[in-house]
Scaffold this motif. Structure first.
Motif, PDB file in Angstrom:
ATOM      1  N   ARG A 171      -3.759  -1.763   3.845  1.00 14.37           N
ATOM      2  CA  ARG A 171      -3.211  -2.849   3.010  1.00 14.37           C
ATOM      3  C   ARG A 171      -2.801  -2.362   1.619  1.00 14.37           C
ATOM      4  O   ARG A 171      -2.666  -3.156   0.686  1.00 14.37           O
ATOM      5  CB  ARG A 171      -4.197  -4.012   2.898  1.00 14.37           C
ATOM      6  N   THR A 172      -2.655  -1.059   1.491  1.00 12.30           N
ATOM      7  CA  THR A 172      -2.236  -0.510   0.200  1.00 12.30           C
ATOM      8  C   THR A 172      -0.842   0.087   0.317  1.00 12.30           C
ATOM      9  O   THR A 172      -0.024  -0.063  -0.573  1.00 12.30           O
ATOM     10  CB  THR A 172      -3.245   0.588  -0.240  1.00 12.30           C
ATOM     11  N   VAL A 173      -0.587   0.751   1.451  1.00 15.14           N
ATOM     12  CA  VAL A 173       0.719   1.399   1.643  1.00 15.14           C
ATOM     13  C   VAL A 173       1.414   0.854   2.896  1.00 15.14           C
ATOM     14  O   VAL A 173       0.776   0.312   3.796  1.00 15.14           O
ATOM     15  CB  VAL A 173       0.572   2.934   1.789  1.00 15.14           C
ATOM     16  N   HIS A 174       2.722   1.016   2.931  1.00 19.90           N
ATOM     17  CA  HIS A 174       3.497   0.717   4.134  1.00 19.90           C
ATOM     18  C   HIS A 174       3.119   1.742   5.205  1.00 19.90           C
ATOM     19  O   HIS A 174       3.259   2.941   4.984  1.00 19.90           O
ATOM     20  CB  HIS A 174       4.993   0.775   3.831  1.00 19.90           C
ATOM     21  N   GLU A 175       2.638   1.259   6.334  1.00 18.95           N
ATOM     22  CA  GLU A 175       2.163   2.171   7.380  1.00 18.95           C
ATOM     23  C   GLU A 175       3.284   2.445   8.384  1.00 18.95           C
ATOM     24  O   GLU A 175       3.839   1.518   8.967  1.00 18.95           O
ATOM     25  CB  GLU A 175       0.951   1.573   8.101  1.00 18.95           C
TER      26      GLU A 175
END
Ligand SMILES: [Zn+2]
Ligand SMILES: [Zn+2]
Ligand SMILES: [Zn+2]
Ligand SMILES: [Zn+2]
Lengths: 478, 478
Positions: B237-241
């Motif tokens: 939920r921090t970076v685009h995966e």
């Protein structure tokens, strides 16, 4: 009550000896995840046992029995190492946890030097496997004990130690031991608080106290159809393909911005209070920190508070991969017969694996029904662990804040970890006391990566921090 | 002009000798895909060369140079074996193709007997690697030649042979050879038609002539973000995966019922004519046949014509897998840094890889833009081949129909294959003549599978069919 100046001076003047001792610890390749290194983990336990005994700690190596391997074979578990020193009923009793096993490492993985030879770099980096995870912190406690032993000084608190050698491999056997030893008459009974030094600062600058961890629930969705893999030339557009169904299901779980799309999962989490937002606002962190550690400008949030809450206080869902499909390089025209999609959800209170599992299963089964596929779906719940949040105004935290101010001359950042450290919950539940996570290393230490390091200043100032924390515990009002 | 009764009797009375010879061929493990067996492919070429020479065929082993391996290394290619017999300008000239290399096989893969020892079962199954793919058909031609040689009879047609040893490994070097030898003065120049026996009946009962093949276009969609794999606890939920983006894209390609969702792809294919529908209606096939061969009741269609058209005359899209994601058993909480989704589209006329590729790329890029991800997308086109459909009323087919009636006493099923046999197009394009696919084996032979077999009756009646076909070719009006 700050630590004696004599202690702080002792740490500075013995820094080289401490680093040498860290080198001795790193030189033992105590990789718990590789059977061939199991005896090195045992060797490490004995080495640590001797070190503790030499500074006056009463110890006990506890046989944890056998590990059952995936193939059904048995492998002897390394012992847990318990210790205690001091039993003054007028003093508080602090239980310390650490692990002396390490992640696998091979030079060929991309290390710049032999992973099991500690290399002291000019810029202060102490590079070697286990330097920061978790031999550095364990040796920090040993350094503190060294001062008190050498100077025949009583410790300001009673200490108990729980050091294990299977942390990197699921802490096999530890839960039962902790539960047993927390009972009346047990080794850990009577501990007033717990301190674990096995996580990291958010960045490279600001000391941290950690008061929360996300939980985890891991799923495997199995879709199966044909009795064997089929050729797409012969069967394409003829049969329901398991991969088509699985990808459709996996595509319904999470949005690109991280929101979890399984009904009920997001709704369970209360919005942040103003007090919470203020904590995140205060943290020394930026979008650039995320992007630097991810190695790319791929942060979801534009805003620091959103980014931090995404990591620490909201759940997340990651799609990890697919078992049973074509995963090689090149081009293979297979219709895989049985595929298993792996994903996990990081949980925050009040979510628990037990609350989430039925929501996931119900959602996947109803979405699968909509596909009108003739394949079969099974939702398997692989494992899970509860999230944990504790009171960061507890005296255990107040002592650590005072110690941080004394050693680093600043307020620590109060963080929640996005990942889990299961032993935290084990201690919290078994002893019913406050648990503090007090990291020694920095956010860029690369704990499970190549060129793992601990900075010299983190090791030395960190030793001072751990010692000072014990003095502040002794002084703080309970 | 039916084949002489003497020929048919010869085949019956020499059946055991023919099966023994098939056993000799199967005993040479000519696996083109395994470097360690490369000399066995060469040995097989020489064995076949001797067999052909012994029955009066003029031959030539053609050096095809080196194969470049994925690691950049070189491996000598097995020679192609060219042959010719007869040069009567009053006779038609038929070019025959086959391959003498086989798929890998190991007893441990699940074979009931050693794959390279032909086992003759009481129920008529001749089990061994290569029995049906493609040594049986090649030896069928050899049996026909044997009769004419032993009885000093002229063949009713001039024959040319093209036998290769790399078919199971991409037919390395063959395209250039065929093009070269099809030029004036070349070995294949002047052939009036081509016959390839390297596919299978639709079922276990009815002989087949095949007049079409689907083409193929294979894609790999690469989504990349972080500079290394990340931990989902720290970055969830921090970076685009990349996996979230890739799964979203892969989920937009094909519906559960097999319809391709990329705009323009389905629309390119004209609806079937009434004449075509009648062909499918006549085929000896049922939904049960699909379900039996797939090993599960997972047919998309309820209707035979829809099922057959789904396989033969409509395009299909299969999702094969993902490279770079977690693909093991168990549970790993990784956010993969770079993932590549593999899928391919089976093509039918007028689709070609060149027409489809821009539609796929445009669609994926616009869908990716909608995701508003900060990751990067690259659409890679790995390889492709055109579909092929020929005139099943051509005299080449009429001769094969007459031969089927004579040997099997029934009309053959006219089929199109869902997969591709690239050499078909190579010959069609290079020579500009009609190509007939005339299978010998049954739909359940398990060509690339364990316990590959050819039924004794298919080998023996198939030999009669091949011989009779040549006599019918001689008789049919051009
Ligand atoms: Zn650790
Ligand atoms: Zn670790
Ligand atoms: Zn073949
Ligand atoms: Zn084959």
């Amino acid at each position: 009550m700050p630590a004696p100046t004599e202690f702080l001076d002792f740490v500075d003047s013995n820094a080289d000896a401490f680093i040498k001792r860290l080198g001795d610890a790193v030189a033992i390749p105590s990789i718990s995840g590789e059977a061939a290194h199991r005896e090195d983990v045992e060797k490490m336990a004995k080495w640590l046992d001797e070190q503790l005994t030499a500074v006056g700690v009463e110890t006990k190596l506890v046989d944890l029995g056998d590990q059952t391997l995936p193939d059904g074979g048995k492998l002897k578990l390394p012992p847990a190492l318990l210790g205690r020193i001091g039993s003054d009923p007028k003093k508080k009793t602090v239980l310390l946890y650490g692990h002396f096993d390490v992640q696998p490492a091979r030079k060929e993985d991309g290390w710049d030097s032999d992973p099991f030879t500690l290399v002291v770099h000019e810029d202060g980096r102490l590079v070697g496997r286990g330097s920061t995870d978790d031999k550095g912190p364990i040796l920090g406690w040993l350094n503190v004990l060294q001062y008190h032993f050498d100077h025949k000084k009583d410790l300001p608190v009673n200490l108990k130690f729980c050091f294990e050698g299977m942390e990197e491999s699921g802490s096999d056997g530890l839960d039962d031991l902790v539960k047993k030893e927390s009972q009346p008459g047990g080794w850990f009974h009577g501990a007033d608080c717990v301190c674990i030094s096995d996580n990291y600062w958010l960045n490279t600058r600001t000391p941290v106290l950690t008061y929360g961890l996300r939980g985890l629930t891991y799923f495997s969705i199995h879709v199966s159809g044909p009795s064997r893999d089929l050729h797409s030339g012969v069967f394409g557009r003829t049969v329901h393909e398991p991969m088509t169904d699985l990808i459709a299901l996996m595509g319904k779980l999470v949005a690109g911005d991280g929101r979890i799309l399984i009904p009920g999962v997001e709704e369970m989490v209360p919005p942040p209070t103003e007090e919470e937002k203020a904590i995140y606002e205060r943290l020394d962190y930026s979008i650039e920190d995320i992007e630097e550690s991810a190695g790319a400008k791929i942060a979801i949030a534009d805003d620091k508070i959103d980014a931090l809450m995404g990591r620490m206080r909201f759940p997340s869902l990651s799609l990890h991969g697919i078992e049973g499909a074509f995963d090689g390089s090149g081009a293979k025209t297979v219709i895989p017969a049985k595929v298993s999609g792996k994903f996990s959800i990081r949980l925050v209170p009040p979510q628990t694996p037990e609350l989430i599992e039925p929501l996931v299963t119900f959602f996947l089964e109803s979405e699968f029904a909509k596909l009108k596929s003739k394949n079969s779906l099974t939702v398997e719940h692989l494992h899970g662990g509860k999230p944990w949040v504790t009171d960061h105004n507890h005296w255990n935290f107040e002592a650590a804040k005072a110690a941080t101010r004394a050693v680093y001359n600043r307020e620590p950042d109060l963080t929640r970890e996005g990942g889990s450290i299961p032993v935290t919950l084990t201690f919290a539940d078994a002893l019913g006391v406050n648990v503090l996570l007090l990291p020694m290393g920095r956010g860029d230490d690369g704990a499970h990566s190549t060129n793992e390091k601990l900075d010299r200043s983190n090791f030395i100032e960190g030793t001072k921090l751990l010692g000072t924390y014990l003095y502040e515990i002794a002084a703080v009002d309970q």
